[in-house]
Design a protein around this motif. Structure first.
Motif, short mmCIF file in Angstrom:
data_model
loop_
_atom_site.label_atom_id
_atom_site.label_comp_id
_atom_site.label_asym_id
_atom_site.label_seq_id
_atom_site.Cartn_x
_atom_site.Cartn_y
_atom_site.Cartn_z
N GLU A 40 0.81 -1.23 0.00
CA GLU A 40 0.00 0.00 0.00
C GLU A 40 0.84 1.27 0.00
O GLU A 40 0.36 2.35 -0.32
N VAL A 41 2.12 1.15 0.40
CA VAL A 41 2.91 2.38 0.56
C VAL A 41 4.32 2.36 -0.04
O VAL A 41 4.98 3.39 -0.12
N ALA A 42 4.80 1.18 -0.45
CA ALA A 42 6.22 1.12 -0.83
C ALA A 42 6.47 0.31 -2.09
O ALA A 42 7.44 -0.44 -2.18
N THR A 43 5.59 0.48 -3.08
CA THR A 43 5.81 -0.15 -4.38
C THR A 43 5.45 0.86 -5.48
O THR A 43 4.67 1.79 -5.23
N PRO A 44 5.98 0.66 -6.68
CA PRO A 44 5.60 1.56 -7.79
C PRO A 44 4.10 1.48 -8.07
O PRO A 44 3.47 2.48 -8.44
N GLU A 45 3.51 0.30 -7.85
CA GLU A 45 2.05 0.14 -8.09
C GLU A 45 1.26 0.99 -7.10
O GLU A 45 0.26 1.63 -7.46
N ALA A 46 1.71 1.01 -5.83
CA ALA A 46 1.02 1.83 -4.81
C ALA A 46 1.08 3.31 -5.22
O ALA A 46 0.10 4.04 -5.08
N TRP A 47 2.23 3.71 -5.72
CA TRP A 47 2.41 5.11 -6.14
C TRP A 47 1.47 5.45 -7.29
O TRP A 47 0.85 6.52 -7.33
N ARG A 48 1.32 4.51 -8.25
CA ARG A 48 0.42 4.77 -9.38
C ARG A 48 -1.03 4.80 -8.92
O ARG A 48 -1.82 5.63 -9.35
N ARG A 49 -1.36 3.89 -7.99
CA ARG A 49 -2.76 3.74 -7.54
C ARG A 49 -3.18 4.90 -6.64
O ARG A 49 -4.25 5.46 -6.79
N ASP A 50 -2.31 5.23 -5.68
CA ASP A 50 -2.73 6.22 -4.68
C ASP A 50 -1.52 7.04 -4.20
O ASP A 50 -1.04 6.88 -3.07
N PRO A 51 -1.02 7.93 -5.07
CA PRO A 51 0.19 8.68 -4.70
C PRO A 51 0.02 9.51 -3.42
O PRO A 51 0.97 9.67 -2.66
N ALA A 52 -1.18 9.98 -3.16
CA ALA A 52 -1.38 10.82 -1.97
C ALA A 52 -1.13 9.98 -0.71
O ALA A 52 -0.52 10.46 0.26
N ARG A 53 -1.57 8.72 -0.72
CA ARG A 53 -1.35 7.84 0.43
C ARG A 53 0.15 7.60 0.64
O ARG A 53 0.65 7.63 1.76
N VAL A 54 0.85 7.38 -0.47
CA VAL A 54 2.29 7.12 -0.38
C VAL A 54 3.00 8.38 0.16
O VAL A 54 3.84 8.29 1.07
N LEU A 55 2.63 9.53 -0.36
CA LEU A 55 3.27 10.77 0.12
C LEU A 55 2.97 10.98 1.60
O LEU A 55 3.85 11.38 2.38
#
Ligand code: APR
Length: 237
Positions: A40-55
């Motif tokens: 949910e937070v530390a993969t390129p897929e997570a970044w594509r899916r939900d960048p706000a969550r990752v940030l």
């Protein structure tokens, strides 16, 4: 220094070296990945899916890092260098505690949370925008900024440099890592045959590969004990 003949201590550190500074490790029962699932937070897929969550996740981690202070282990390594020993540090950690303790040669294998990078080029680092990274913050080449952190599934841009450093070690000191993540853990295989390796980690007995000396202590105790010994002897053993 190309003609530096001093014995070379190469340190390979993981999150355990920063545990006594209050920074969470990853794989313990109460570790970071138990609280925040990797996917949910530390993969390129997570970044594509939900960048706000990752940030948001990295904004929180950045605050944890800013509050932390270098501990006795970080300081002992920096002191050793100040005393004239040749010390290079390769860290898996994205915090800056080695630098804040005073170490001058630090290679961040998995990036640096206090920096930003281009989304398209892992080696293009940028200062962190004031207040953290937001969607819409772009670099001078026009791509969205992201945390300067290597995610699961991504290649490790400075791995070649790290291998070259380990290959010229006279002693490899590994501190506070479960050696569970590749390719980082495979660095140990690049140690020259005649260079001893030591692991300082409370779980060293179970984690150390064959041939690696085990010091089953927390970093804040085990690392200063080693560096005091080297300072007394005036050499690495
Ligand atoms: N001193 C030294 N080591 C400690 C201490 C301490 N006070 N407390 C815990 N440790 C050790 C644990 O015994 C464990 O071996 O720190 C290690 C932490 O292991 P992990 O949680 O797996 O963290 P790490 O090895 O740093 O992870 C490597 O995985 O998730 C990725 O990119 C992330 O860089 C990280 C990489």
């Amino acid at each position: 220094m190309a003609d530096d003949r001093r014995p070379h201590l190469v340190v390979f550190s993981g999150s355990g070296i920063s545990a006594e500074s209050g920074i969470q490790t990853f794989r313990a029962g109460d570790g970071l990945w138990a609280e925040h699932p990797i996917e949910e937070v530390a993969t390129p897929e997570a970044w594509r899916r939900d960048p706000a969550r990752v940030l948001g996740f990295y904004n929180l981690r950045r605050e944890q890092v800013r509050r932390a202070r270098p501990n006795a282990a970080h300081k002992a390594l920096a002191d050793l260098e100040r005393q004239g020993f040749r010390v290079s540090i390769i860290t898996q950690n994205i915090d800056d505690l080695h630098e804040r303790a005073g170490s001058r040669s630090v290679l961040h294998l998995h990036g640096e949370i206090l920096k930003a990078r281009s989304t398209v080029d892992a080696r293009m680092q940028y200062p962190l925008p004031r207040g953290g990274i937001e969607l819409g913050d772009i670099c001078d080449k026009g791509s969205q900024l992201r945390p300067d952190v290597v995610w699961f599934g991504e290649s490790v841009p400075y791995f070649g440099e790290a291998c070259a450093l380990v290959a010229e070690a006279d002693l490899l000191l590994v501190v506070g890592t479960s050696l569970a993540v590749m390719p980082a853990a495979s660095l140990l295989e690049h140690t020259p045959l005649d260079a001893p390796s030591v692991l300082v980690d409370p779980e060293a007995e179970t984690l150390a590969p064959p041939g690696v000396t085990r010091i089953s202590q927390p970093a804040g105790k085990g690392v200063p004990a080693l560096t005091r010994h080297w300072q007394r002897e005036g050499r690495l053993w």
